[in-house]
Design an enzyme around this catalytic site. Structure first.
Site, PDB file in Angstrom:
ATOM      1  N   ARG A   1      -8.182   4.063 -13.475  1.00 15.72           N
ATOM      2  CA  ARG A   1      -7.986   4.608 -12.121  1.00 15.72           C
ATOM      3  C   ARG A   1      -8.539   6.021 -11.948  1.00 15.72           C
ATOM      4  O   ARG A   1      -9.014   6.384 -10.880  1.00 15.72           O
ATOM      5  CB  ARG A   1      -6.509   4.557 -11.724  1.00 15.72           C
ATOM      6  CG  ARG A   1      -5.959   3.115 -11.693  1.00 15.72           C
ATOM      7  CD  ARG A   1      -4.598   3.014 -11.039  1.00 15.72           C
ATOM      8  NE  ARG A   1      -4.671   3.282  -9.615  1.00 15.72           N
ATOM      9  CZ  ARG A   1      -4.398   4.409  -9.042  1.00 15.72           C
ATOM     10  NH1 ARG A   1      -3.946   5.427  -9.760  1.00 15.72           N
ATOM     11  NH2 ARG A   1      -4.537   4.561  -7.752  1.00 15.72           N
TER      12      ARG A   1
ATOM     13  N   CYS B   1     -17.210   5.584 -25.302  1.00 16.55           N
ATOM     14  CA  CYS B   1     -18.521   6.227 -25.333  1.00 16.55           C
ATOM     15  C   CYS B   1     -18.995   6.475 -23.911  1.00 16.55           C
ATOM     16  O   CYS B   1     -19.926   5.816 -23.434  1.00 16.55           O
ATOM     17  CB  CYS B   1     -19.491   5.349 -26.088  1.00 16.55           C
ATOM     18  SG  CYS B   1     -18.942   5.160 -27.769  1.00 16.55           S
TER      19      CYS B   1
ATOM     20  N   GLY C   1       0.790  -1.234   0.000  1.00 14.74           N
ATOM     21  CA  GLY C   1       0.000   0.000   0.000  1.00 14.74           C
ATOM     22  C   GLY C   1       0.811   1.267   0.000  1.00 14.74           C
ATOM     23  O   GLY C   1       0.262   2.363   0.134  1.00 14.74           O
TER      24      GLY C   1
ATOM     25  N   GLU D   1       4.398  -6.285   1.145  1.00 18.27           N
ATOM     26  CA  GLU D   1       3.881  -6.626  -0.182  1.00 18.27           C
ATOM     27  C   GLU D   1       3.744  -5.421  -1.098  1.00 18.27           C
ATOM     28  O   GLU D   1       2.634  -5.040  -1.463  1.00 18.27           O
ATOM     29  CB  GLU D   1       2.526  -7.324  -0.015  1.00 18.27           C
ATOM     30  CG  GLU D   1       2.611  -8.601   0.795  1.00 18.27           C
ATOM     31  CD  GLU D   1       1.249  -9.168   1.173  1.00 18.27           C
ATOM     32  OE1 GLU D   1       0.262  -8.416   1.174  1.00 18.27           O
ATOM     33  OE2 GLU D   1       1.182 -10.360   1.457  1.00 18.27           O
ATOM     34  N   PRO D   2       4.852  -4.803  -1.470  1.00 21.64           N
ATOM     35  CA  PRO D   2       4.733  -3.657  -2.371  1.00 21.64           C
ATOM     36  C   PRO D   2       4.444  -4.116  -3.801  1.00 21.64           C
ATOM     37  O   PRO D   2       5.046  -5.070  -4.278  1.00 21.64           O
ATOM     38  CB  PRO D   2       6.123  -3.012  -2.297  1.00 21.64           C
ATOM     39  CG  PRO D   2       7.042  -4.158  -2.013  1.00 21.64           C
ATOM     40  CD  PRO D   2       6.261  -5.130  -1.162  1.00 21.64           C
ATOM     41  N   GLY D   3       3.503  -3.478  -4.450  1.00 24.84           N
ATOM     42  CA  GLY D   3       3.237  -3.770  -5.860  1.00 24.84           C
ATOM     43  C   GLY D   3       3.432  -2.471  -6.617  1.00 24.84           C
ATOM     44  O   GLY D   3       4.418  -2.278  -7.333  1.00 24.84           O
ATOM     45  N   ARG D   4       2.519  -1.546  -6.350  1.00 22.73           N
ATOM     46  CA  ARG D   4       2.600  -0.228  -6.970  1.00 22.73           C
ATOM     47  C   ARG D   4       3.972   0.415  -6.757  1.00 22.73           C
ATOM     48  O   ARG D   4       4.540   0.999  -7.681  1.00 22.73           O
ATOM     49  CB  ARG D   4       1.525   0.671  -6.341  1.00 22.73           C
ATOM     50  CG  ARG D   4       1.418   2.045  -6.973  1.00 22.73           C
ATOM     51  CD  ARG D   4       0.592   2.996  -6.082  1.00 22.73           C
ATOM     52  NE  ARG D   4      -0.495   2.351  -5.421  1.00 22.73           N
ATOM     53  CZ  ARG D   4      -1.731   2.273  -5.881  1.00 22.73           C
ATOM     54  NH1 ARG D   4      -2.040   2.841  -7.017  1.00 22.73           N
ATOM     55  NH2 ARG D   4      -2.663   1.645  -5.194  1.00 22.73           N
TER      56      ARG D   4
ATOM     57  N   TYR E   1     -11.152   6.014  -9.045  1.00 19.83           N
ATOM     58  CA  TYR E   1     -10.679   6.559  -7.757  1.00 19.83           C
ATOM     59  C   TYR E   1     -10.470   8.060  -7.779  1.00 19.83           C
ATOM     60  O   TYR E   1      -9.891   8.594  -6.835  1.00 19.83           O
ATOM     61  CB  TYR E   1      -9.321   5.957  -7.375  1.00 19.83           C
ATOM     62  CG  TYR E   1      -9.190   4.469  -7.475  1.00 19.83           C
ATOM     63  CD1 TYR E   1     -10.012   3.618  -6.752  1.00 19.83           C
ATOM     64  CD2 TYR E   1      -8.189   3.914  -8.270  1.00 19.83           C
ATOM     65  CE1 TYR E   1      -9.842   2.242  -6.841  1.00 19.83           C
ATOM     66  CE2 TYR E   1      -8.025   2.534  -8.354  1.00 19.83           C
ATOM     67  CZ  TYR E   1      -8.858   1.706  -7.637  1.00 19.83           C
ATOM     68  OH  TYR E   1      -8.680   0.356  -7.716  1.00 19.83           O
TER      69      TYR E   1
HETATM   70  N1  LYS Z   1      -6.272  -1.193  -7.790  1.00 25.23           N
HETATM   71  C1  LYS Z   1      -6.091  -0.200  -6.790  1.00 25.23           C
HETATM   72  C2  LYS Z   1      -5.383   1.015  -7.342  1.00 25.23           C
HETATM   73  O1  LYS Z   1      -5.219   1.138  -8.491  1.00 25.23           O
HETATM   74  C3  LYS Z   1      -5.450  -0.682  -5.577  1.00 25.23           C
HETATM   75  C4  LYS Z   1      -5.945  -1.961  -5.051  1.00 25.23           C
HETATM   76  C5  LYS Z   1      -4.837  -2.656  -4.376  1.00 25.23           C
HETATM   77  C6  LYS Z   1      -5.219  -3.999  -3.973  1.00 25.23           C
HETATM   78  N2  LYS Z   1      -4.378  -4.503  -2.917  1.00 25.23           N
HETATM   79  O2  LYS Z   1      -5.016   1.893  -6.635  1.00 25.23           O
END
Ligand code: LYS
Length: 442
Positions: A339, A370, A257, A299-302, A343
């Site tokens: 996104r 569209c 996160g 658990e870093p992804g982003r 969001y």
């Molecule tokens: N998909 C979301 C985003 O783009 C975050 C969800 C992360 C799920 N652990 O920010």
């Protein structure tokens, strides 16, 4: 905010490491001009800086050291090439579906380095994961505790598991991506003794080896205070477990996160600062509770992949609306980046196929779908001489863009092109009309 003084300048905070503007005004990445990338691979395309990906993965690995594990969150973006980079850089992998698991296994990721997540894993997915020998399954409900135990036992295995709890923290992020408050689908609440009850059950099932507690507070978080509260509560639970059962669970996972810079206004922390802060928090809490410090995982992804890619688009139309703003339409949109619509996410954008000295104009970058909510960048400045055929790029799209892409309006999902040391190669190819039609069997 006010227009930047020079629109040709690329803020290194939001662009991948090897991105720069050449003397001729064309932006390059990994030594390759974007004009050449557009010619060779078409637009839109996600362009990924492989050296940057590897450097960020390594930075996380190094920051956390030998006493901790870094699980890259595959949901951010997963492909076989990425799995191989992760293996080479010493990261583990977190998957949350059969498809992500299949991708990891097909790229040869060692199963014991895989963690399996999700609030509703199917019996087939769990069976596959247990059979493959994944390193851990993160249990998300009472029913799943029994389900995984049963499957493991029937396969004659004892599956390592963690229990995901919600610690009741309000993370400062968008409601849809906050995950530690109690009123939501993920995890088992600490409140009311539910997490303690889950632990009690897991400890008594033969098919399970409970190795730890998991907490994930949400996404795109900059402020460490949420982790502080989470660690405090997770360690509190470890202490209760020790007092009740005489067992000290060896691991805690604090989730991911961690935020990245989407615009120049964001100030993310470096992995070493995060590692230090988390290590101190957990160490302090454990000392107070007289517990052995458990092994930490994150658990870093982003935070690994997000900054490493940008989306390259071609401008199709430029539509000035008197007194309002100028709408710049690109050849992609909400199908390659949901996104902004989902969001209210903020992005930046730059003209990359040439430099320009024209005045800044306020634009909204929109897609070709569209849907009037089909917005890629809500408010940004681009040079006033912007014209059809120009290439523009949206940085920091490495995470949750390709992985959340759709085929809305039967638009074909863009490729992912990895660039390194002057060479570009497709790691996920562009979807074709044949791909679309192959599924249509009516
Ligand atoms: N998909 C979301 C985003 O783009 C975050 C969800 C992360 C799920 N652990 O920010």
């Amino acid at each position: 905010s006010a227009p930047p003084t020079d629109l040709n300048v690329l803020d290194h905070k939001v662009w991948a490491q090897t991105v720069g503007r050449g003397e001729d005004g064309v932006v390059t990445v990994g030594g390759v001009p974007v004009t050449r990338l557009a010619e060779e691979f078409g637009t839109p395309a996600y362009i990924m800086d492989e050296a940057d990906f590897r450097a960020r993965a390594r930075a996380w690995r190094t920051a956390f050291g030998a006493d901790a594990d870094v699980f890259y969150a595959g949901k951010a973006f997963l492909s076989r090439a990425v799995v191989r980079w992760l293996e080479e850089e010493g990261l583990n992998l977190d998957v949350c579906s059969g498809g992500e698991l299949a991708t990891a296994l097909s790229a040869g990721m060692a199963p014991e380095r895989i963690a399996f997540h999700g609030n509703n894993k199917s019996v087939a997915e769990i069976t596959r994961a247990v059979e493959a020998g994944v390193g851990r399954i993160v249990l998300d409900s009472f029913q799943e505790i029994v389900r995984v135990a049963h499957i493991a036992q029937s396969l004659g295995k004892r599956q390592k598991v963690q229990i995901r709890i919600t610690v009741g923290v309000e993370a400062h992020t968008h409601e849809f991506i906050a995950t530690a408050h109690e009123d939501q689908k993920f995890g088992i609440p600490l409140a009311g003794g539910q997490a303690a009850e889950a632990v009690r059950r897991a400890l008594h099932l033969d098919g399970l080896e409970l190795i730890g507690i998991h907490s994930h507070i949400g996404s795109q978080i900059f402020d460490m205070s949420g982790f502080e509260v989470a660690a405090h509560r997770v360690v509190g639970l470890l202490k209760d477990i020790r007092d009740e059962h005489g067992v000290e669970l060896p691991e805690i996972d604090l989730g991911g996160g961690l935020g990245i810079a989407y615009t120049s206004d964001d100030d993310p922390r470096e992995p070493h600062e995060i590692a230090k802060a988390l290590g101190e928090i957990v160490g302090r809490e454990c000392e107070a509770a007289r517990l052995r410090t458990p092994r930490i995982s994150v658990e870093p992804g982003r935070a690994v992949v997000g900054p490493t890619a940008f989306t390259l688009y071609e401008v199709g139309t430029v539509k000035p609306l008197e007194g309002l703003r100028t709408y710049v339409s690109v050849d992609g949109g909400m199908s390659d980046n949901i996104r902004t619509a989902l969001y209210d996410a903020e992005y930046s954008v730059a003209l990359v196929s040439r430099a320009s000295d024209a005045e800044p104009m306020l634009v909204r970058v929109v897609g070709k779908h569209c849907e009037s909510g089909d917005i890629v960048v809500k408010d940004a400045f681009l040079p006033a001489d912007l014209a059809p055929g120009d290439l523009i790029a949206v940085p920091a799209t490495g995470a949750y863009c390709r992985s959340m892409a759709s085929n809305y309006n039967h638009v074909l999902r863009p490729p992912v092109v990895a660039v390194k040391d002057g060479e570009a190669r497709v790691i996920v190819r562009r979807e074709t009309e044949e791909d679309l039609l192959r599924l249509d069997v009516g």
